[in-house]
Design a protein around this motif. Structure first.
Motif, PDB file in Angstrom:
ATOM      1  N   ASN A   1      10.060  -1.844  10.895  1.00  0.00           N
ATOM      2  CA  ASN A   1       9.931  -1.220   9.634  1.00  0.00           C
ATOM      3  C   ASN A   1       9.751  -2.320   8.679  1.00  0.00           C
ATOM      4  O   ASN A   1      10.357  -3.507   8.517  1.00  0.00           O
ATOM      5  CB  ASN A   1      11.204  -0.588   9.395  1.00  0.00           C
ATOM      6  CG  ASN A   1      11.537   0.732  10.394  1.00  0.00           C
ATOM      7  OD1 ASN A   1      11.851   0.689  11.327  1.00  0.00           O
ATOM      8  ND2 ASN A   1      10.745   1.921   9.852  1.00  0.00           N
ATOM      9  N   TYR A   2       9.090  -2.006   7.579  1.00  0.00           N
ATOM     10  CA  TYR A   2       8.880  -3.037   6.524  1.00  0.00           C
ATOM     11  C   TYR A   2       9.145  -2.402   5.334  1.00  0.00           C
ATOM     12  O   TYR A   2       9.230  -1.271   4.965  1.00  0.00           O
ATOM     13  CB  TYR A   2       7.153  -3.518   6.398  1.00  0.00           C
ATOM     14  CG  TYR A   2       6.209  -2.321   6.176  1.00  0.00           C
ATOM     15  CD1 TYR A   2       5.908  -1.499   7.223  1.00  0.00           C
ATOM     16  CD2 TYR A   2       6.036  -2.182   4.961  1.00  0.00           C
ATOM     17  CE1 TYR A   2       5.068  -0.604   6.848  1.00  0.00           C
ATOM     18  CE2 TYR A   2       5.135  -1.161   4.519  1.00  0.00           C
ATOM     19  CZ  TYR A   2       4.741  -0.222   5.408  1.00  0.00           C
ATOM     20  OH  TYR A   2       3.941   0.819   4.993  1.00  0.00           O
ATOM     21  N   SER A   3       9.376  -3.529   4.474  1.00  0.00           N
ATOM     22  CA  SER A   3       9.337  -3.027   2.825  1.00  0.00           C
ATOM     23  C   SER A   3       8.473  -4.045   2.119  1.00  0.00           C
ATOM     24  O   SER A   3       8.342  -5.227   2.339  1.00  0.00           O
ATOM     25  CB  SER A   3      10.874  -3.471   2.571  1.00  0.00           C
ATOM     26  OG  SER A   3      11.272  -3.498   1.111  1.00  0.00           O
TER      27      SER A   3
ATOM     28  N   VAL B   1      10.895  -7.488   6.781  1.00  0.00           N
ATOM     29  CA  VAL B   1      10.756  -6.724   7.981  1.00  0.00           C
ATOM     30  C   VAL B   1      11.771  -6.568   8.715  1.00  0.00           C
ATOM     31  O   VAL B   1      12.886  -7.612   9.014  1.00  0.00           O
ATOM     32  CB  VAL B   1       9.536  -7.420   8.867  1.00  0.00           C
ATOM     33  CG1 VAL B   1       9.564  -6.882  10.218  1.00  0.00           C
ATOM     34  CG2 VAL B   1       8.294  -7.422   8.107  1.00  0.00           C
ATOM     35  N   THR B   2      11.985  -5.477   9.412  1.00  0.00           N
ATOM     36  CA  THR B   2      13.251  -5.200  10.231  1.00  0.00           C
ATOM     37  C   THR B   2      12.794  -4.790  11.704  1.00  0.00           C
ATOM     38  O   THR B   2      11.949  -4.050  11.750  1.00  0.00           O
ATOM     39  CB  THR B   2      14.108  -4.205   9.806  1.00  0.00           C
ATOM     40  OG1 THR B   2      14.523  -4.308   8.287  1.00  0.00           O
ATOM     41  CG2 THR B   2      15.248  -3.797  10.577  1.00  0.00           C
TER      42      THR B   2
ATOM     43  N   TYR C   1      -0.431  -5.540   4.765  1.00  0.00           N
ATOM     44  CA  TYR C   1      -1.154  -5.946   5.776  1.00  0.00           C
ATOM     45  C   TYR C   1      -0.158  -6.196   6.827  1.00  0.00           C
ATOM     46  O   TYR C   1       0.751  -7.076   6.930  1.00  0.00           O
ATOM     47  CB  TYR C   1      -1.924  -7.120   5.289  1.00  0.00           C
ATOM     48  CG  TYR C   1      -2.900  -6.750   4.107  1.00  0.00           C
ATOM     49  CD1 TYR C   1      -2.563  -6.807   2.928  1.00  0.00           C
ATOM     50  CD2 TYR C   1      -3.940  -6.022   4.454  1.00  0.00           C
ATOM     51  CE1 TYR C   1      -3.325  -6.371   1.803  1.00  0.00           C
ATOM     52  CE2 TYR C   1      -4.899  -5.603   3.467  1.00  0.00           C
ATOM     53  CZ  TYR C   1      -4.433  -5.973   2.078  1.00  0.00           C
ATOM     54  OH  TYR C   1      -5.498  -5.606   1.130  1.00  0.00           O
ATOM     55  N   LEU C   2      -0.434  -5.716   7.866  1.00  0.00           N
ATOM     56  CA  LEU C   2       0.730  -5.876   9.131  1.00  0.00           C
ATOM     57  C   LEU C   2       0.082  -6.612  10.392  1.00  0.00           C
ATOM     58  O   LEU C   2      -1.117  -6.276  10.809  1.00  0.00           O
ATOM     59  CB  LEU C   2       1.143  -4.350   9.454  1.00  0.00           C
ATOM     60  CG  LEU C   2       1.839  -3.714   8.256  1.00  0.00           C
ATOM     61  CD1 LEU C   2       2.143  -2.272   8.501  1.00  0.00           C
ATOM     62  CD2 LEU C   2       3.145  -4.058   8.144  1.00  0.00           C
TER      63      LEU C   2
ATOM     64  N   GLN D   1       6.749   6.455   6.915  1.00  0.00           N
ATOM     65  CA  GLN D   1       7.743   5.894   7.592  1.00  0.00           C
ATOM     66  C   GLN D   1       8.104   4.226   7.532  1.00  0.00           C
ATOM     67  O   GLN D   1       8.832   3.751   7.730  1.00  0.00           O
ATOM     68  CB  GLN D   1       7.852   6.260   9.127  1.00  0.00           C
ATOM     69  CG  GLN D   1       7.777   7.535   9.413  1.00  0.00           C
ATOM     70  CD  GLN D   1       7.897   8.015  10.725  1.00  0.00           C
ATOM     71  OE1 GLN D   1       8.124   7.026  11.731  1.00  0.00           O
ATOM     72  NE2 GLN D   1       7.581   9.245  11.224  1.00  0.00           N
ATOM     73  N   SER D   2       6.929   3.729   6.669  1.00  0.00           N
ATOM     74  CA  SER D   2       7.026   2.325   6.573  1.00  0.00           C
ATOM     75  C   SER D   2       7.168   1.469   7.669  1.00  0.00           C
ATOM     76  O   SER D   2       7.993   0.730   8.051  1.00  0.00           O
ATOM     77  CB  SER D   2       8.266   1.873   5.648  1.00  0.00           C
ATOM     78  OG  SER D   2       7.821   2.465   4.341  1.00  0.00           O
ATOM     79  N   SER D   3       6.439   2.038   8.865  1.00  0.00           N
ATOM     80  CA  SER D   3       6.630   1.557  10.106  1.00  0.00           C
ATOM     81  C   SER D   3       5.272   0.908  10.704  1.00  0.00           C
ATOM     82  O   SER D   3       4.340   1.556  10.376  1.00  0.00           O
ATOM     83  CB  SER D   3       7.119   2.468  11.088  1.00  0.00           C
ATOM     84  OG  SER D   3       6.560   3.709  11.398  1.00  0.00           O
TER      85      SER D   3
END
Lengths: 116, 113
Positions: free
Chosen positions: B24-26, B4-5, B32-33, B71-73
């Motif tokens: 932003n995650y990878s 995670v950034t 699951y966020l 956007q992986s956000s």
């Protein structure tokens, strides 16, 4: 109901001593996690217990770290021969089923460990 | 492994102004966020979570977060901050079959009058 509790809230020890940190999870929660929160490293996963299964120890930083969970409830994290880099806040969390995809982890207040 | 950034480590915002914290995650599978908030001397408290369904999730404290797969956000927003919102905010990602949460470095939010 009661949340996750941890003791002690603060622990100051001398380099080379052993310390034990305790976690009482939420009643009925089968999964228990330990994390470490330190400056510059953020929050790091340490170890995970789920019921009677073998724990996931893949996050433990060295063999000086160990943890056990007795009776499926209380857990103790032990750090042997403490080093100054072990200084951090140690957080415990529990969840109801331990299958992360459908569970929420609830955190305790943490134990702040200072190694002099 | 997931990561995670959270850019913008320190954020100062005026009371009543809007707030947006970026995450932003990878992760290689369905994420699951989570957003957790940590006030001084307090443990991490869950603010929001996304597992599936509606990509916009809301909390009782007036926060909302939107999952954008393209956007992986999973950015956190609040239209009007209160002085009590001053805290550290952590975004975290986990996944099915994975027992650990990966956390971002956190956002320290300061609210000024």
């Amino acid at each position: 109901g009661a949340g996750v509790s941890q003791s002690p809230s603060n622990k100051v020890t001398e380099k080379g001593k052993d310390v034990e940190l305790r976690c009482d999870p939420i009643s009925g929660h089968t999964a228990l996690y330990w994390y470490r929160q330190s400056l510059g490293q953020g929050l790091e996963f340490l170890i995970y217990f789920q019921g009677n299964s073998a724990p996931d120890k893949s996050g433990l930083p060295s063999d000086r770290f160990s943890a056990e969970r007795t009776g499926g409830s209380v857990s103790t994290l032990t750090i042997q021969r403490t080093q100054q880099e072990d200084s951090a806040v140690y957080l415990c969390a529990s969840s109801s089923r331990g299958r992360l995809g459908t569970d929420t982890q609830y955190f305790g207040p943490g134990t702040r460990l200072t190694v002099l | 492994a997931q990561s995670v950034t959270q850019p913008d480590i320190h954020i100062t915002v005026s009371e009543g102004a809007s707030l947006e914290l970026r995450c932003n995650y990878s992760y290689g599978a369905t994420p699951y966020l989570f957003w957790y908030v940590q006030s001084p001397g307090q443990g991490l408290q869950l603010l929001l979570k996304y597992f599936s369904g509606d990509t916009l999730v809301q909390s009782i404290k007036g926060f909302e977060a939107e999952f954008k797969r393209s956007q992986s956000s999973f950015n956190l927003r609040k239209p009007s901050v209160h002085w009590s919102d001053a805290a550290e905010y952590f975004c975290a990602v986990g996944g099915d079959g994975n027992n650990r949460l990966a956390f971002g470095k956190g956002n320290q939010v300061v609210v000024i009058p």
